[in-house]
Design a protein around this motif. Structure first.
Motif, PDB file in Angstrom:
ATOM      1  N   CYS A  67       0.182  -1.091   0.038  1.00 27.23           N
ATOM      2  CA  CYS A  67       0.248   0.293  -0.043  1.00 27.23           C
ATOM      3  C   CYS A  67       1.289   1.690   0.087  1.00 27.23           C
ATOM      4  CB  CYS A  67      -1.038   0.061   1.051  1.00 27.23           C
ATOM      5  SG  CYS A  67      -0.187  -0.056   2.727  1.00 27.23           S
ATOM      6  N   SER A  68       1.551   1.409   0.875  1.00 29.97           N
ATOM      7  CA  SER A  68       2.833   2.549   0.779  1.00 29.97           C
ATOM      8  C   SER A  68       3.747   2.499   0.052  1.00 29.97           C
ATOM      9  CB  SER A  68       3.672   2.398   2.387  1.00 29.97           C
ATOM     10  OG  SER A  68       4.559   1.408   2.187  1.00 29.97           O
ATOM     11  N   GLY A  69       3.775   1.593  -0.850  1.00 35.28           N
ATOM     12  CA  GLY A  69       4.593   2.202  -2.121  1.00 35.28           C
ATOM     13  C   GLY A  69       4.203   1.951  -3.433  1.00 35.28           C
ATOM     14  N   PHE A  70       2.866   1.319  -3.650  1.00 38.61           N
ATOM     15  CA  PHE A  70       1.908   2.098  -4.364  1.00 38.61           C
ATOM     16  C   PHE A  70       1.593   4.026  -4.269  1.00 38.61           C
ATOM     17  CE2 PHE A  70      -2.909   3.203  -6.005  1.00 38.61           C
ATOM     18  CZ  PHE A  70      -1.902   2.800  -6.940  1.00 38.61           C
ATOM     19  N   VAL A  71       0.934   4.014  -3.482  1.00 39.77           N
ATOM     20  CA  VAL A  71       1.014   5.906  -3.215  1.00 39.77           C
ATOM     21  C   VAL A  71       2.347   6.303  -3.285  1.00 39.77           C
ATOM     22  CG1 VAL A  71       0.890   7.073  -1.090  1.00 39.77           C
ATOM     23  CG2 VAL A  71      -0.710   5.722  -1.051  1.00 39.77           C
ATOM     24  N   ALA A  72       4.013   5.665  -2.577  1.00 37.16           N
ATOM     25  CA  ALA A  72       4.963   6.741  -3.157  1.00 37.16           C
ATOM     26  C   ALA A  72       5.064   6.598  -4.313  1.00 37.16           C
ATOM     27  CB  ALA A  72       6.260   5.937  -1.766  1.00 37.16           C
ATOM     28  N   LEU A  73       4.558   5.625  -5.475  1.00 43.57           N
ATOM     29  CA  LEU A  73       4.635   5.354  -6.455  1.00 43.57           C
ATOM     30  C   LEU A  73       4.321   6.289  -7.894  1.00 43.57           C
ATOM     31  CD1 LEU A  73       5.753   1.745  -7.228  1.00 43.57           C
ATOM     32  CD2 LEU A  73       7.442   3.323  -7.459  1.00 43.57           C
ATOM     33  N   GLY A  74       2.736   6.373  -7.019  1.00 42.01           N
ATOM     34  CA  GLY A  74       1.567   6.864  -7.820  1.00 42.01           C
ATOM     35  C   GLY A  74       1.749   8.608  -7.721  1.00 42.01           C
ATOM     36  N   PHE A  75       1.874   9.133  -6.216  1.00 41.82           N
ATOM     37  CA  PHE A  75       2.319  10.486  -6.486  1.00 41.82           C
ATOM     38  C   PHE A  75       4.045  11.292  -7.234  1.00 41.82           C
ATOM     39  CE2 PHE A  75      -0.744  10.701  -3.247  1.00 41.82           C
ATOM     40  CZ  PHE A  75      -0.747  11.809  -2.876  1.00 41.82           C
TER      41      PHE A  75
END
Length: 157
Positions: A67-75
């Motif tokens: 979840c946090s990897g997805f958020v970091a990559l997306g932003f």
């Protein structure tokens, strides 16, 4: 004398150069987070690019992402914003925002266990985009009985 000529030539050539147009038609231009329509469009594009990517703890690719990897990559990809890697670190960025004041692009956090935390990105209409442990990258509702019970806090970048 030759060095002076080269220097003058470089100076003249560079004086005539221009920077590329960074207008709204440039696909690499990053969207400001206060433009809710553009943010929503970028987040929906992020969803279409990552939808169904399986959850993998510590993952940072389309082979598997948490979840946090997805958020970091997306932003980073959609807004040019570098976020910390973990949920615990991400909960400290930006400013606190109440659930009733959420807008597109806000981070939403959940307590899913005694010490387990989850993060997603609010996309409007009481929905958020996240990497689910059971179904991978998907959109869920804050009104879903599970997520409603687990909601913890929100942050605006």
């Amino acid at each position: 004398m030759k060095a002076v000529f080269v220097f003058v030539f470089i100076l003249l050539v560079s004086a005539c150069s221009s920077t590329p147009n960074r207008g709204t038609n440039n696909p690499t231009e990053k969207v400001a987070l206060d433009n809710t329509t553009a943010v929503k469009n970028q987040l929906m594009q992020l969803h279409s690019e990552w939808k169904g990517t399986p959850y993998r703890f510590g993952g940072m690719s389309k082979r598997g992402v948490d979840c946090s990897g997805f958020v970091a990559l997306g932003f980073n990809d959609k807004f040019g914003i570098k976020l910390p890697r973990t949920t615990d670190e991400q909960r400290s960025v930006g400013k606190s925002v109440s659930k009733s004041q959420l807008r597109e692009g806000d981070l939403v956090f959940f307590k899913t266990g005694w010490s387990t935390r989850h993060v997603g990105i609010y996309i409007g209409n009481n929905q958020f985009l996240h990497a689910s442990t059971s179904q991978g990258v998907m959109i869920s509702s804050l009104n879903n009985s599970y997520w409603k019970q687990k909601y913890w806090l929100s942050r605006r970048l």
